[in-house]
Every structure is written in structure tokens, then in C-alpha cells.
Write a protein that holds these residues in place. Structure first.
Motif, PDB file in Angstrom:
ATOM      1  N   ALA A 227       0.821  -1.218   0.000  1.00  0.00           N
ATOM      2  CA  ALA A 227       0.000   0.000   0.000  1.00  0.00           C
ATOM      3  C   ALA A 227       0.850   1.261   0.000  1.00  0.00           C
ATOM      4  CB  ALA A 227      -0.939  -0.004   1.211  1.00  0.00           C
ATOM      5  N   ILE A 228       1.915   1.271   0.784  1.00  0.00           N
ATOM      6  CA  ILE A 228       2.786   2.454   0.844  1.00  0.00           C
ATOM      7  C   ILE A 228       3.518   2.614  -0.483  1.00  0.00           C
ATOM      8  CG2 ILE A 228       4.801   3.483   1.985  1.00  0.00           C
ATOM      9  CD1 ILE A 228       3.914   2.046   4.548  1.00  0.00           C
ATOM     10  N   ALA A 229       4.068   1.514  -0.995  1.00  0.00           N
ATOM     11  CA  ALA A 229       4.797   1.581  -2.264  1.00  0.00           C
ATOM     12  C   ALA A 229       3.916   2.076  -3.398  1.00  0.00           C
ATOM     13  CB  ALA A 229       5.366   0.211  -2.608  1.00  0.00           C
ATOM     14  N   SER A 230       2.633   1.730  -3.363  1.00  0.00           N
ATOM     15  CA  SER A 230       1.726   2.121  -4.448  1.00  0.00           C
ATOM     16  C   SER A 230       1.539   3.632  -4.523  1.00  0.00           C
ATOM     17  CB  SER A 230       0.368   1.432  -4.279  1.00  0.00           C
ATOM     18  OG  SER A 230      -0.338   1.953  -3.160  1.00  0.00           O
ATOM     19  N   GLU A 231       1.874   4.344  -3.450  1.00  0.00           N
ATOM     20  CA  GLU A 231       1.745   5.797  -3.432  1.00  0.00           C
ATOM     21  C   GLU A 231       3.012   6.499  -3.899  1.00  0.00           C
ATOM     22  OE1 GLU A 231      -1.054   7.457  -2.632  1.00  0.00           O
ATOM     23  OE2 GLU A 231      -2.065   5.519  -2.403  1.00  0.00           O
ATOM     24  N   GLY A 232       4.071   5.738  -4.169  1.00  0.00           N
ATOM     25  CA  GLY A 232       5.350   6.351  -4.538  1.00  0.00           C
ATOM     26  C   GLY A 232       5.717   6.118  -5.985  1.00  0.00           C
ATOM     27  N   ARG A 233       6.914   6.556  -6.335  1.00  0.00           N
ATOM     28  CA  ARG A 233       7.435   6.363  -7.692  1.00  0.00           C
ATOM     29  C   ARG A 233       8.826   5.759  -7.609  1.00  0.00           C
ATOM     30  NH1 ARG A 233      10.862  10.749  -9.211  1.00  0.00           N
ATOM     31  NH2 ARG A 233      11.042  12.261  -7.507  1.00  0.00           N
ATOM     32  N   VAL A 234       9.231   5.095  -8.674  1.00  0.00           N
ATOM     33  CA  VAL A 234      10.553   4.480  -8.715  1.00  0.00           C
ATOM     34  C   VAL A 234      11.602   5.557  -8.965  1.00  0.00           C
ATOM     35  CG1 VAL A 234      12.047   2.847  -9.913  1.00  0.00           C
ATOM     36  CG2 VAL A 234       9.618   2.294  -9.562  1.00  0.00           C
ATOM     37  N   LEU A 235      12.571   5.641  -8.066  1.00  0.00           N
ATOM     38  CA  LEU A 235      13.695   6.561  -8.231  1.00  0.00           C
ATOM     39  C   LEU A 235      14.779   5.806  -8.990  1.00  0.00           C
ATOM     40  CD1 LEU A 235      13.745   8.044  -4.602  1.00  0.00           C
ATOM     41  CD2 LEU A 235      12.588   8.957  -6.639  1.00  0.00           C
ATOM     42  N   SER A 236      14.909   6.110 -10.272  1.00  0.00           N
ATOM     43  CA  SER A 236      15.766   5.301 -11.139  1.00  0.00           C
ATOM     44  C   SER A 236      17.229   5.309 -10.691  1.00  0.00           C
ATOM     45  CB  SER A 236      15.651   5.770 -12.584  1.00  0.00           C
ATOM     46  OG  SER A 236      15.976   7.143 -12.698  1.00  0.00           O
ATOM     47  N   GLY A 237      17.722   6.448 -10.222  1.00  0.00           N
ATOM     48  CA  GLY A 237      19.107   6.509  -9.784  1.00  0.00           C
ATOM     49  C   GLY A 237      19.372   5.587  -8.609  1.00  0.00           C
ATOM     50  N   LEU A 238      18.454   5.589  -7.653  1.00  0.00           N
ATOM     51  CA  LEU A 238      18.596   4.726  -6.484  1.00  0.00           C
ATOM     52  C   LEU A 238      18.455   3.260  -6.882  1.00  0.00           C
ATOM     53  CD1 LEU A 238      18.887   4.418  -3.420  1.00  0.00           C
ATOM     54  CD2 LEU A 238      16.406   4.774  -3.219  1.00  0.00           C
ATOM     55  N   ALA A 239      17.477   2.958  -7.735  1.00  0.00           N
ATOM     56  CA  ALA A 239      17.288   1.573  -8.188  1.00  0.00           C
ATOM     57  C   ALA A 239      18.522   1.064  -8.926  1.00  0.00           C
ATOM     58  CB  ALA A 239      16.063   1.476  -9.088  1.00  0.00           C
ATOM     59  N   ASN A 240      19.073   1.897  -9.802  1.00  0.00           N
ATOM     60  CA  ASN A 240      20.247   1.482 -10.571  1.00  0.00           C
ATOM     61  C   ASN A 240      21.456   1.260  -9.678  1.00  0.00           C
ATOM     62  OD1 ASN A 240      18.849   1.511 -12.974  1.00  0.00           O
ATOM     63  ND2 ASN A 240      19.395   3.630 -13.455  1.00  0.00           N
ATOM     64  N   ARG A 241      21.539   2.031  -8.587  1.00  0.00           N
ATOM     65  CA  ARG A 241      22.657   1.838  -7.662  1.00  0.00           C
ATOM     66  C   ARG A 241      22.611   0.445  -7.051  1.00  0.00           C
ATOM     67  NH1 ARG A 241      22.423   4.949  -2.358  1.00  0.00           N
ATOM     68  NH2 ARG A 241      22.014   2.900  -1.460  1.00  0.00           N
ATOM     69  N   TYR A 242      21.416   0.000  -6.689  1.00  0.00           N
ATOM     70  CA  TYR A 242      21.288  -1.360  -6.152  1.00  0.00           C
ATOM     71  C   TYR A 242      21.575  -2.405  -7.223  1.00  0.00           C
ATOM     72  CZ  TYR A 242      19.288  -0.032  -1.628  1.00  0.00           C
ATOM     73  OH  TYR A 242      19.107   0.460  -0.368  1.00  0.00           O
ATOM     74  N   LEU A 243      20.995  -2.215  -8.403  1.00  0.00           N
ATOM     75  CA  LEU A 243      21.063  -3.239  -9.440  1.00  0.00           C
ATOM     76  C   LEU A 243      22.420  -3.319 -10.132  1.00  0.00           C
ATOM     77  CD1 LEU A 243      17.495  -2.700 -10.887  1.00  0.00           C
ATOM     78  CD2 LEU A 243      18.268  -4.600  -9.456  1.00  0.00           C
ATOM     79  N   SER A 244      23.296  -2.345  -9.858  1.00  0.00           N
ATOM     80  CA  SER A 244      24.659  -2.413 -10.385  1.00  0.00           C
ATOM     81  C   SER A 244      25.627  -2.989  -9.353  1.00  0.00           C
ATOM     82  CB  SER A 244      25.130  -1.019 -10.826  1.00  0.00           C
ATOM     83  OG  SER A 244      25.133  -0.120  -9.722  1.00  0.00           O
ATOM     84  N   SER A 245      25.098  -3.491  -8.250  1.00  0.00           N
ATOM     85  CA  SER A 245      25.927  -4.122  -7.220  1.00  0.00           C
ATOM     86  C   SER A 245      26.726  -5.277  -7.823  1.00  0.00           C
ATOM     87  CB  SER A 245      25.031  -4.662  -6.101  1.00  0.00           C
ATOM     88  OG  SER A 245      25.689  -5.651  -5.350  1.00  0.00           O
ATOM     89  N   PRO A 246      27.932  -5.524  -7.322  1.00  0.00           N
ATOM     90  CA  PRO A 246      28.737  -6.658  -7.813  1.00  0.00           C
ATOM     91  C   PRO A 246      28.004  -7.996  -7.711  1.00  0.00           C
ATOM     92  CG  PRO A 246      30.085  -5.219  -6.448  1.00  0.00           C
ATOM     93  CD  PRO A 246      28.688  -4.704  -6.347  1.00  0.00           C
TER      94      PRO A 246
END
Length: 379
Positions: A227-246
Motif C-alpha cells: 500500500a505504501i509503495a503504491s503511493e510512490g514512484r521508482v527513483l531510477s538513480g537509487l534503483a540502478n545503484r542497487y542493481l549495479s551491485s557486484p
């Protein structure tokens, strides 16, 4: 002609990385292809005990040998074992069963340290004490032997997932390859190929970052239904930081510890955007796992608490829309909440038979390996 293995009534106990409570499940099984799912239950931890478990992770960092229990860990282990004993007693009373009706209990305990690179894994929980209290045989410590043979010690549920594929509804039987996705504190996947080929590994963070984020910013233990996530938006910079992890760029997948990914800084996101971005990361990490599989899955079956987060489910559905169907466990006639506890019951019977719990394709162990320690609760 090989004699059929006797069926056992087994109870599985699981307290996962989300540290929210004890999952209990009962099976009648031979530890192989025969699986009858019986009762299941959940005993939540109150907030104060959950906080003690979370604090134990810091104390456990100094452990260098599996038997060490620095700080409060020894007392915590005793209390955790007592809580599991009380949970089983209440479950038996509810089911109208006696201790003598149960052949074995599979006891996971609470993981407080997992370092595959050091072949070191620590689960709080005294299997011998639990067996004495209940008067029931207990199989515990099922990860350690795998690690002594070069494995990651996780995940252990995949062999049970493969056993479940034979019980899927008829309209899903031909949808191989199948991937089971367990979205707990850490997400892990099990790939079952057309010929029964078994592959498994951790895919990335599951609920643990989302839970910690909403606990910090909203004072609640988890984001109910997303429910909380549904009120937000994806922050691409933050998401990419996680997904570029080794972890995601490495050719070989290693098993993860709850602390391998840290929370965003408070300055990086607000409550809703942080929850939305972390839900996206969970789904994207699962989808990335396809690169490590022999074939693209035709069917994704979601289990664990994360399947209730609709944003994770929607994001994964979008990410895999060209290759496969995404369903939750209940749509396949399974129980997505109790599946890990069921697995621990099944693994306990399997351990008693000396059958493999882990395989080279699941943990990286050198050869199929059994495991577990048997504590006698009755003579």
C-alpha cells in the motif's frame, strides 16, 4: 523390487530472515515424491522479541566458530528454543494430536550469521533441548555439512520445490521450465527444468529492505499489500545503484546475508518513494536471475510474504511478460506462507533416510549431499 519407504508424519519449523515469527507446517511424507500437506500455523513474535533478534545480528558478527555465543546470544537461543517448543505444543493441541503421533520435527532455528566464503553459518536454536522438551525426534543443523563440502549452505528448499511440481494442477503440469520464487527477507529462486534439472540461488533482497525502511519511517513492521509503495514512484538513480551491485554483475551467484544490502540514506528518498523503489529492486533482481538459467521460465510461482506486495508482483509480471506467466502459490493449489516450513518437515524425513538435501546446481556443493543432526526425543 525396491521396498517402498514408510510414510512419516513430520512437522517443520521455520523462522526466516524477516524475523516475524515461527511458521509451522505438517506433512505426511516419505521425504521423496509422496507429499500430503496437512495443517499449518504461524506464531508471530511480539515487537520486543523481534527487536532482540535484530540486535543479535550485530552480536553475531564477532563469531569465528559455530559454537560461539557472544553477548546475549546464549540466553536468546534458550528463549528462542522455548518459543518453538511452546509453538509445537499449541499446534498439536489445536490439531488434536499427541507427541507420539509425530515421527520427527525439522527445526531450522534463526540464522544470525551466514558467511559462505568462510564456510560459516550460525542458526540459533538448541535441537537437543527441543527434542527433550517435546519427546519427539528433531533433525536440526541441516546447512552445515553442505558447507564443509564446498556448498553455500543455501538454499535448501529447492529439492522440495521439485517434489511439489508433481502435485500441480493438471493445467499447469506442462508449463516447464518452472521457477519457484520465495520472496522472504532475501529472495531466492528454484528452477525446475523439463527433465527435472534443478538450479537454485539467491536472487537479491526480498522484503528485508522494505521492512526496515517502513519500520524506520512509519513505525510499522512491513508494507501491507504494498500500500505504501503504491503511493510512490521508482527513483531510477537509487534503483540502478542497487542493481549495479557486484552481486548482480558476478557470473556466479552466492548466497546472501540479510546485511549484504544496506538501506538508502534518509536523504535519498521519502517513505513512499523509498518503498516503491525497493519493491521495484526486488522484482528487477528476480527478473535478472533469468540470465543464470538454462532456459527462460514458462511459469513463475511466487511464495513467501513478498507475494502479498502487489507492486512486486506487478513489476515482475511486466519484466517477464514476454517469456512466462506469473502466479502466486495459491493459484497453483499451494500454500505460499507455509512452504518453507513444509520443506523443513520434508527435509527432516529425507535426512533420516540419508537422502541428498542439496545438489551442485542448488548450493554449489561438490556432490549431492545429505545433512542434518538427529536429536532423539524418545527412546
Amino acid at each position: 523390487m525396491t521396498e517402498k519407504a514408510a510414510l512419516k508424519r513430520a512437522i517443520g519449523l521455520m523462522s526466516g530472515t524477516s524475523m516475524d515469527g515461527i511458521d509451522i507446517a505438517m506433512l505426511v511424507t516419505d521425504g521423496d515424491g509422496h507429499v500430503e500437506r496437512k495443517g499449518a500455523s504461524f506464531v508471530p513474535y511480539e515487537a520486543a522479541f523481534r527487536k532482540r533478534l535484530e540486535q543479535s545480528l550485530d552480536m553475531a558478527r564477532s563469531i569465528e566458530e559455530r559454537s560461539q555465543r557472544p553477548g546475549d546470544l546464549s540466553d536468546l537461543e534458550t528463549e528462542l528454543t522455548d518459543r518453538h517448543g511452546a509453538a509445537v505444543e499449541a499446534f498439536l493441541a489445536r490439531e488434536g494430536l499427541m507427541a507420539s503421533d509425530i515421527d520427527v520435527i525439522g527445526f531450522h532455528g534463526q540464522t544470525v550469521l551466514h558467511r559462505p566464503s568462510q564456510a560459516l553459518t550460525v542458526q540459533l536454536g538448541d535441537g537437543e533441548a527441543l527434542a527433550r522438551r517435546l519427546g519427539i525426534d528433531v533433525v536440526y543443523d541441516m546447512r552445515a555439512r553442505d558447507m564443509t563440502l564446498g556448498g553455500q549452505g543455501a538454499p535448501l528448499v529447492p529439492a522440495y520445490h521439485r517434489a511439489l511440481t508433481g502435485a500441480l494442477p493438471e493445467d499447469l503440469q506442462g508449463d516447464t521450465p518452472i521457477v519457484f520464487v520465495n520472496i522472504g527477507g532475501i529472495s531466492n529462486i528454484t528452477y525446475v527444468g523439463v527433465d527435472g534439472d534443478l538450479r537454485a540461488f539467491d536472487s537479491g533482497p526480498g522484503n528485508t529492505l522494505i521492512d526496515q525502511w517502513v519500520a524506520r519511517h512509519a513505525g510499522i513492521p512491513y508494507d501491507s499489500g504494498g500500500a505504501i509503495a503504491s503511493e510512490g514512484r521508482v527513483l531510477s538513480g537509487l534503483a540502478n545503484r542497487y542493481l549495479s551491485s557486484p552481486f548482480f554483475t558476478a557470473k556466479q551467484r552466492n548466497s546472501l546475508d540479510r546485511n549484504d544490502f544496506r538501506l538508502p540514506d534518509d536523504s535519498e528518498a521519502g517513505l513512499e518513494d523509498g518503498a516503491r523503489t525497493l519493491a521495484f529492486v526486488t522484482a528487477a533482481a528476480i527478473a535478472k536471475a533469468q540470465a543464470h538459467l538454462p532456459e527462460k521460465p514458462k511459469l513463475w510461482i511466487l511464495t513467501g510474504g513478498g507475494r502479498h506486495n502487489r507492486m512486486i508482483v506487478e513489476d515482475l509480471t511486466v519484466a517477464t511478460r514476454h517469456t512466462g506467466q506469473v502466479i502466486v502459490a495459491e493459484q497453483a493449489g499451494l500454500n505460499g506462507d507455509s512452504m518453507e516450513a513444509e520443506a523443513w518437515a520434508w527435509l527432516a524425513v529425507r535426512s533420516m533416510r540419508g537422502l541428498p538435501l542439496t545438489y551442485p546446481g542448488t548450493t554449489g556443493v561438490r556432490e549431492p549431499a545429505t545433512g542434518g543432526v538427529l536429536a532423539r526425543g524418545r527412546t
